[in-house]
Design a protein around this motif. Structure first.
Motif, PDB file in Angstrom:
ATOM      1  N   LEU A 313       0.719  -1.167   0.048  1.00  0.00           N
ATOM      2  CA  LEU A 313       0.087   0.134  -0.015  1.00  0.00           C
ATOM      3  C   LEU A 313       0.795   1.294  -0.149  1.00  0.00           C
ATOM      4  O   LEU A 313       0.768   2.122  -0.742  1.00  0.00           O
ATOM      5  N   ALA A 314       1.763   1.446   0.983  1.00  0.00           N
ATOM      6  CA  ALA A 314       2.805   2.494   0.910  1.00  0.00           C
ATOM      7  C   ALA A 314       3.565   2.823  -0.470  1.00  0.00           C
ATOM      8  O   ALA A 314       3.487   3.881  -0.996  1.00  0.00           O
ATOM      9  N   VAL A 317       1.029   4.201  -2.793  1.00  0.00           N
ATOM     10  CA  VAL A 317       0.803   5.598  -2.767  1.00  0.00           C
ATOM     11  C   VAL A 317       1.826   6.277  -3.109  1.00  0.00           C
ATOM     12  O   VAL A 317       1.970   7.287  -3.730  1.00  0.00           O
ATOM     13  N   VAL A 320       1.688   6.977  -6.812  1.00  0.00           N
ATOM     14  CA  VAL A 320       0.606   7.909  -7.088  1.00  0.00           C
ATOM     15  C   VAL A 320       1.148   9.335  -6.787  1.00  0.00           C
ATOM     16  O   VAL A 320       1.047  10.534  -7.567  1.00  0.00           O
ATOM     17  N   SER A 321       1.837   9.495  -5.595  1.00  0.00           N
ATOM     18  CA  SER A 321       2.479  11.035  -5.346  1.00  0.00           C
ATOM     19  C   SER A 321       3.351  11.230  -6.324  1.00  0.00           C
ATOM     20  O   SER A 321       3.502  12.384  -6.467  1.00  0.00           O
ATOM     21  N   PRO A 327      -5.022   7.811  -9.359  1.00  0.00           N
ATOM     22  CA  PRO A 327      -5.504   7.237  -8.416  1.00  0.00           C
ATOM     23  C   PRO A 327      -6.698   6.037  -8.858  1.00  0.00           C
ATOM     24  O   PRO A 327      -6.644   5.114  -8.071  1.00  0.00           O
ATOM     25  N   ALA A 330      -4.822   2.933  -9.193  1.00  0.00           N
ATOM     26  CA  ALA A 330      -4.455   2.537  -7.997  1.00  0.00           C
ATOM     27  C   ALA A 330      -5.493   1.773  -7.230  1.00  0.00           C
ATOM     28  O   ALA A 330      -5.068   0.933  -6.361  1.00  0.00           O
TER      29      ALA A 330
END
Length: 346
Positions: A313-314, A317, A320-321, A327, A330
């Motif tokens: 998950l990290a 994210v 995506v950042s 998103p 994701a």
């Protein structure tokens, strides 16, 4: 076997209305304890008879004082009453920040009144995520009237209309725009409108503004049957021949007890209207649709968390950042995690 031995005494205690059993059962439900689900399953057939009353409105309107007055009015009628007060969450303890049990301290000595404060824990809509399950416990305990006071958070307060049979929207003059409730989209969910602190000079103007909007056709119906995105089930639409409920605008001065009895009578009139017209069944069906939907989403979320390692998950994210992934993609990647085999021991 051990769980059954623990469940049975708690179940019987709740059904007897034992306060210690009620407090323990509600704590289990709020915390999502393993015993909570079998307890709720066992209690559910004993529910469906209580009248659920939602009290909502902006902060500072005197909702808690009004709820206290209503609780006393019902006790004067000889009815036991339960109060669920949903407060904002403390960012430090995670508990209820305002503590309505403190503000309603005068009621605590009455054995016919049960008060429980709940922290919203970040839940939108002015209600805690576990509120519906807490209400179920109180219904099974035999409380014929359950008052639910929500966090005053403005636009999202329409959530109470999906939980209560009767929704009371409380306004107070002198808090700014006299038609703020209309702007917030709250007027449309009101079965009863209350202008509290009616001894203030601008009270008449607030009442007039609300009555004008009602006469213009705003808020005369109760359109909130079911607004979920997942479930397609909806309650039957009201017939054109059904007698309409005329939303009253009442004045109260809760601190002095003025107007509280009139509000009490209006609540009982609305309860009778719901049963006589079949709207009670429609609202209950919509409420159950909402309950099923929320539990489906909760189970899906739990399964996703179990099957998706935190590191994945990290990393997702982070991508995506960095704009390496959008998103939507994701989210689809996360949902694909539900098709994976759960890790051992999950």
């Amino acid at each position: 076997m051990a769980r059954g031995m623990e469940l049975d005494p708690l179940l019987q205690g709740v059904l007897r209305g034992d306060r210690r059993a009620l407090a323990r059962a509600i704590t289990l439900v709020e915390n999502g304890a393993p015993l909570a689900t079998p307890l709720l399953r066992a209690l559910f057939p004993r529910t469906g008879r209580a009248h659920l009353i939602g009290i909502t409105g902006p902060p500072g309107t005197g909702k808690s004082t009004l709820v206290s007055g209503l609780a006393r009015a019902y006790r004067g009628q000889g009815l036991p009453v339960a109060v669920v007060a949903v407060d904002p969450t403390s960012p430090f303890s995670g508990g209820a920040l305002l503590g309505d049990r403190v503000r309603m301290g005068k009621l605590s000595g009455d054995p016919g009144i049960f008060i429980r404060s709940m922290a919203s824990r970040g839940s939108l809509g002015g209600l805690a995520a576990a509120t519906s399950d807490v209400i179920l416990v109180l219904e099974a305990a035999g409380f014929p009237r359950i008052l639910v006071e929500t966090v005053g958070v403005g636009q999202a307060e329409v959530e109470i209309a999906r939980t209560a049979h009767t929704t009371v929207v409380v306004e107070a003059p002198g808090l700014g725009d006299e038609v703020q409730a209309i702007k917030a989209g709250v007027l449309e969910i009101a079965d009863i409108l209350v202008v509290n602190k009616a001894d203030r000079p601008s009270a008449s103007r607030a009442v007039a503004a609300l009555e004008t909007m009602l006469h213009m056709g705003q808020g005369r119906a109760h359109p909130v049957w079911h607004h979920g995105q997942l479930m397609s089930l909806e309650a039957p639409a009201p017939s054109e021949t059904d007698p309409a409920w005329e939303v009253p605008v009442l004045r109260t001065i809760a601190t002095a007890g003025e107007g509280v009895e009139a509000l009490h009578r209006a609540l009982e009139r609305h309860r009778e209207w719901l049963w006589e017209t079949g709207h009670r069944e429609r609202r209950e069906q919509a409420r159950m649709a909402r309950a099923v939907e929320s539990r489906v989403l909760a189970v899906l979320g739990r399964q996703l968390r179990q099957r998706l390692p935190g590191g994945d998950l990290a990393a997702l994210v982070a991508r995506v950042s960095r704009r390496e992934l959008d998103p939507h993609t994701a989210a689809e990647t996360l949902l694909q995690g539900l098709t994976r085999e759960p890790p051992p021991g999950a």
